[in-house]
Design a protein around this motif. Structure first.
Motif, PDB file in Angstrom:
ATOM      1  N   GLU A  75       0.827  -1.209   0.000  1.00 51.00           N
ATOM      2  CA  GLU A  75       0.000   0.000   0.000  1.00 51.00           C
ATOM      3  C   GLU A  75       0.858   1.255   0.000  1.00 51.00           C
ATOM      4  O   GLU A  75       0.438   2.312  -0.478  1.00 51.00           O
ATOM      5  CB  GLU A  75      -0.919   0.022   1.228  1.00 51.00           C
ATOM      6  CG  GLU A  75      -2.078  -0.926   1.118  1.00 51.00           C
ATOM      7  CD  GLU A  75      -3.084  -0.723   2.232  1.00 51.00           C
ATOM      8  OE1 GLU A  75      -3.025   0.317   2.918  1.00 51.00           O
ATOM      9  OE2 GLU A  75      -3.914  -1.616   2.422  1.00 51.00           O
ATOM     10  N   SER A  76       2.035   1.148   0.566  1.00 48.33           N
ATOM     11  CA  SER A  76       2.934   2.291   0.594  1.00 48.33           C
ATOM     12  C   SER A  76       4.365   1.791   0.717  1.00 48.33           C
ATOM     13  O   SER A  76       4.600   0.650   1.111  1.00 48.33           O
ATOM     14  CB  SER A  76       2.603   3.225   1.763  1.00 48.33           C
ATOM     15  OG  SER A  76       2.866   2.572   2.989  1.00 48.33           O
ATOM     16  N   ILE A  77       5.293   2.626   0.358  1.00 46.88           N
ATOM     17  CA  ILE A  77       6.710   2.314   0.535  1.00 46.88           C
ATOM     18  C   ILE A  77       7.391   3.537   1.157  1.00 46.88           C
ATOM     19  O   ILE A  77       6.824   4.629   1.176  1.00 46.88           O
ATOM     20  CB  ILE A  77       7.409   1.968  -0.794  1.00 46.88           C
ATOM     21  CG1 ILE A  77       7.373   3.157  -1.754  1.00 46.88           C
ATOM     22  CG2 ILE A  77       6.816   0.713  -1.413  1.00 46.88           C
ATOM     23  CD1 ILE A  77       8.308   3.014  -2.934  1.00 46.88           C
ATOM     24  N   THR A  78       8.591   3.326   1.619  1.00 52.94           N
ATOM     25  CA  THR A  78       9.413   4.434   2.108  1.00 52.94           C
ATOM     26  C   THR A  78      10.668   4.491   1.257  1.00 52.94           C
ATOM     27  O   THR A  78      11.372   3.493   1.128  1.00 52.94           O
ATOM     28  CB  THR A  78       9.795   4.220   3.585  1.00 52.94           C
ATOM     29  OG1 THR A  78       8.596   4.124   4.350  1.00 52.94           O
ATOM     30  CG2 THR A  78      10.647   5.367   4.101  1.00 52.94           C
ATOM     31  N   VAL A  79      10.911   5.640   0.673  1.00 54.31           N
ATOM     32  CA  VAL A  79      12.128   5.835  -0.107  1.00 54.31           C
ATOM     33  C   VAL A  79      13.207   6.357   0.832  1.00 54.31           C
ATOM     34  O   VAL A  79      12.986   7.304   1.581  1.00 54.31           O
ATOM     35  CB  VAL A  79      11.896   6.823  -1.261  1.00 54.31           C
ATOM     36  CG1 VAL A  79      13.182   7.075  -2.026  1.00 54.31           C
ATOM     37  CG2 VAL A  79      10.810   6.287  -2.188  1.00 54.31           C
ATOM     38  N   ARG A  80      14.338   5.684   0.810  1.00 50.24           N
ATOM     39  CA  ARG A  80      15.419   6.031   1.730  1.00 50.24           C
ATOM     40  C   ARG A  80      16.682   6.415   0.960  1.00 50.24           C
ATOM     41  O   ARG A  80      16.883   5.961  -0.164  1.00 50.24           O
ATOM     42  CB  ARG A  80      15.754   4.835   2.630  1.00 50.24           C
ATOM     43  CG  ARG A  80      14.585   4.344   3.448  1.00 50.24           C
ATOM     44  CD  ARG A  80      15.026   3.206   4.381  1.00 50.24           C
ATOM     45  NE  ARG A  80      13.887   2.555   4.988  1.00 50.24           N
ATOM     46  CZ  ARG A  80      13.200   3.022   6.016  1.00 50.24           C
ATOM     47  NH1 ARG A  80      13.543   4.166   6.554  1.00 50.24           N
ATOM     48  NH2 ARG A  80      12.167   2.365   6.507  1.00 50.24           N
ATOM     49  N   ALA A  81      17.516   7.205   1.608  1.00 54.13           N
ATOM     50  CA  ALA A  81      18.829   7.500   1.038  1.00 54.13           C
ATOM     51  C   ALA A  81      19.725   6.290   1.255  1.00 54.13           C
ATOM     52  O   ALA A  81      19.610   5.586   2.255  1.00 54.13           O
ATOM     53  CB  ALA A  81      19.440   8.715   1.719  1.00 54.13           C
ATOM     54  N   LYS A  82      20.611   6.046   0.302  1.00 54.22           N
ATOM     55  CA  LYS A  82      21.564   4.951   0.463  1.00 54.22           C
ATOM     56  C   LYS A  82      22.507   5.278   1.612  1.00 54.22           C
ATOM     57  O   LYS A  82      22.885   6.431   1.807  1.00 54.22           O
ATOM     58  CB  LYS A  82      22.368   4.755  -0.822  1.00 54.22           C
ATOM     59  CG  LYS A  82      21.568   4.106  -1.927  1.00 54.22           C
ATOM     60  CD  LYS A  82      22.468   3.450  -2.935  1.00 54.22           C
ATOM     61  CE  LYS A  82      22.805   4.388  -4.048  1.00 54.22           C
ATOM     62  NZ  LYS A  82      23.535   3.755  -5.152  1.00 54.22           N
ATOM     63  N   ALA A  83      22.872   4.258   2.357  1.00 58.08           N
ATOM     64  CA  ALA A  83      23.752   4.456   3.514  1.00 58.08           C
ATOM     65  C   ALA A  83      25.065   5.097   3.088  1.00 58.08           C
ATOM     66  O   ALA A  83      25.686   4.680   2.106  1.00 58.08           O
ATOM     67  CB  ALA A  83      24.026   3.112   4.179  1.00 58.08           C
ATOM     68  N   GLY A  84      25.461   6.135   3.801  1.00 55.47           N
ATOM     69  CA  GLY A  84      26.741   6.783   3.565  1.00 55.47           C
ATOM     70  C   GLY A  84      26.805   7.610   2.302  1.00 55.47           C
ATOM     71  O   GLY A  84      27.888   8.019   1.885  1.00 55.47           O
TER      72      GLY A  84
ATOM     73  N   GLU B  46      21.019   8.228  -5.454  1.00 49.88           N
ATOM     74  CA  GLU B  46      21.212   8.311  -4.009  1.00 49.88           C
ATOM     75  C   GLU B  46      20.076   7.685  -3.215  1.00 49.88           C
ATOM     76  O   GLU B  46      20.244   7.268  -2.084  1.00 49.88           O
ATOM     77  CB  GLU B  46      21.387   9.762  -3.570  1.00 49.88           C
ATOM     78  CG  GLU B  46      21.737   9.897  -2.115  1.00 49.88           C
ATOM     79  CD  GLU B  46      22.441  11.202  -1.811  1.00 49.88           C
ATOM     80  OE1 GLU B  46      22.448  11.612  -0.659  1.00 49.88           O
ATOM     81  OE2 GLU B  46      22.983  11.792  -2.734  1.00 49.88           O
ATOM     82  N   SER B  47      18.882   7.603  -3.795  1.00 51.93           N
ATOM     83  CA  SER B  47      17.746   7.057  -3.055  1.00 51.93           C
ATOM     84  C   SER B  47      17.368   5.675  -3.562  1.00 51.93           C
ATOM     85  O   SER B  47      17.687   5.291  -4.687  1.00 51.93           O
ATOM     86  CB  SER B  47      16.535   7.986  -3.160  1.00 51.93           C
ATOM     87  OG  SER B  47      16.083   8.043  -4.491  1.00 51.93           O
ATOM     88  N   MET B  48      16.701   4.927  -2.697  1.00 52.50           N
ATOM     89  CA  MET B  48      16.284   3.578  -3.056  1.00 52.50           C
ATOM     90  C   MET B  48      15.056   3.187  -2.230  1.00 52.50           C
ATOM     91  O   MET B  48      14.732   3.840  -1.241  1.00 52.50           O
ATOM     92  CB  MET B  48      17.414   2.585  -2.810  1.00 52.50           C
ATOM     93  CG  MET B  48      17.894   2.568  -1.373  1.00 52.50           C
ATOM     94  SD  MET B  48      19.436   1.688  -1.139  1.00 52.50           S
ATOM     95  CE  MET B  48      18.997   0.072  -1.675  1.00 52.50           C
ATOM     96  N   CYS B  49      14.394   2.132  -2.634  1.00 52.45           N
ATOM     97  CA  CYS B  49      13.203   1.692  -1.917  1.00 52.45           C
ATOM     98  C   CYS B  49      13.608   1.014  -0.607  1.00 52.45           C
ATOM     99  O   CYS B  49      14.373   0.043  -0.615  1.00 52.45           O
ATOM    100  CB  CYS B  49      12.407   0.721  -2.776  1.00 52.45           C
ATOM    101  SG  CYS B  49      10.941   0.121  -1.915  1.00 52.45           S
ATOM    102  N   GLY B  50      13.104   1.515   0.491  1.00 53.60           N
ATOM    103  CA  GLY B  50      13.417   0.952   1.797  1.00 53.60           C
ATOM    104  C   GLY B  50      12.639  -0.304   2.120  1.00 53.60           C
ATOM    105  O   GLY B  50      12.888  -0.944   3.144  1.00 53.60           O
TER     106      GLY B  50
END
Ligand code: SF4
Length: 56
Positions: free
Chosen positions: A29-38, A46-50
Protein backbone atom coordinates in the motif's frame (compact mmCIF):
# COMPACT_ATOMS: atom_id res chain seq x y z
CA UNK A 1 -11.94 20.85 4.79
CA UNK A 2 -8.83 19.92 2.82
CA UNK A 3 -8.12 16.19 2.47
CA UNK A 4 -4.63 14.75 2.64
CA UNK A 5 -3.44 13.26 -0.66
CA UNK A 6 -1.50 10.03 -0.84
CA UNK A 7 0.29 8.41 -3.77
CA UNK A 8 -1.20 4.92 -3.66
CA UNK A 9 -0.10 3.88 -7.14
CA UNK A 10 3.44 2.56 -7.02
CA UNK A 11 4.99 1.58 -10.33
CA UNK A 12 8.13 -0.51 -9.98
CA UNK A 13 10.18 -2.62 -12.35
CA UNK A 14 12.34 -4.35 -9.75
CA UNK A 15 11.54 -7.98 -10.58
CA UNK A 16 13.89 -9.34 -7.93
CA UNK A 17 11.71 -7.92 -5.11
CA UNK A 18 9.10 -10.19 -3.51
CA UNK A 19 6.59 -7.29 -3.52
CA UNK A 20 6.79 -6.85 -7.29
CA UNK A 21 3.41 -7.53 -8.86
CA UNK A 22 1.65 -7.80 -12.20
CA UNK A 23 2.03 -5.00 -14.73
CA UNK A 24 5.08 -3.68 -12.90
CA UNK A 25 3.09 -2.56 -9.86
CA UNK A 26 4.24 -2.80 -6.25
CA UNK A 27 1.86 -4.90 -4.14
CA UNK A 28 2.38 -2.83 -0.98
CA UNK A 29 0.00 0.00 0.00
CA UNK A 30 2.93 2.29 0.59
CA UNK A 31 6.71 2.31 0.53
CA UNK A 32 9.41 4.43 2.11
CA UNK A 33 12.13 5.84 -0.11
CA UNK A 34 15.42 6.03 1.73
CA UNK A 35 18.83 7.50 1.04
CA UNK A 36 21.56 4.95 0.46
CA UNK A 37 23.75 4.46 3.51
CA UNK A 38 26.74 6.78 3.57
CA UNK A 39 25.68 8.60 0.41
CA UNK A 40 25.31 12.39 0.39
CA UNK A 41 26.39 13.03 -3.18
CA UNK A 42 23.18 14.51 -4.57
CA UNK A 43 23.41 12.12 -7.50
CA UNK A 44 20.24 10.58 -8.93
CA UNK A 45 21.11 7.11 -7.60
CA UNK A 46 21.21 8.31 -4.01
CA UNK A 47 17.75 7.06 -3.06
CA UNK A 48 16.28 3.58 -3.06
CA UNK A 49 13.20 1.69 -1.92
CA UNK A 50 13.42 0.95 1.80
CA UNK A 51 10.85 -1.86 1.49
CA UNK A 52 12.82 -3.97 -1.00
CA UNK A 53 13.04 -7.66 -0.10
CA UNK A 54 14.86 -10.14 -2.30
CA UNK A 55 12.71 -13.05 -3.52
CA UNK A 56 15.56 -15.51 -2.86
S1 SF4 B 1 8.81 -2.89 -2.22
FE1 SF4 B 1 9.96 -1.35 -3.39
S2 SF4 B 1 11.36 -2.50 -4.72
FE2 SF4 B 1 9.76 -3.90 -3.98
S3 SF4 B 1 8.22 -3.90 -5.58
FE3 SF4 B 1 7.63 -2.37 -4.05
S4 SF4 B 1 8.49 -0.44 -4.80
FE4 SF4 B 1 9.52 -2.10 -5.89
Amino acid sequence: MQSEKHNQCIHCSVHSCKHHGAQDMCSLESITVRAKAGCQSGCKDESMCGNYECIK
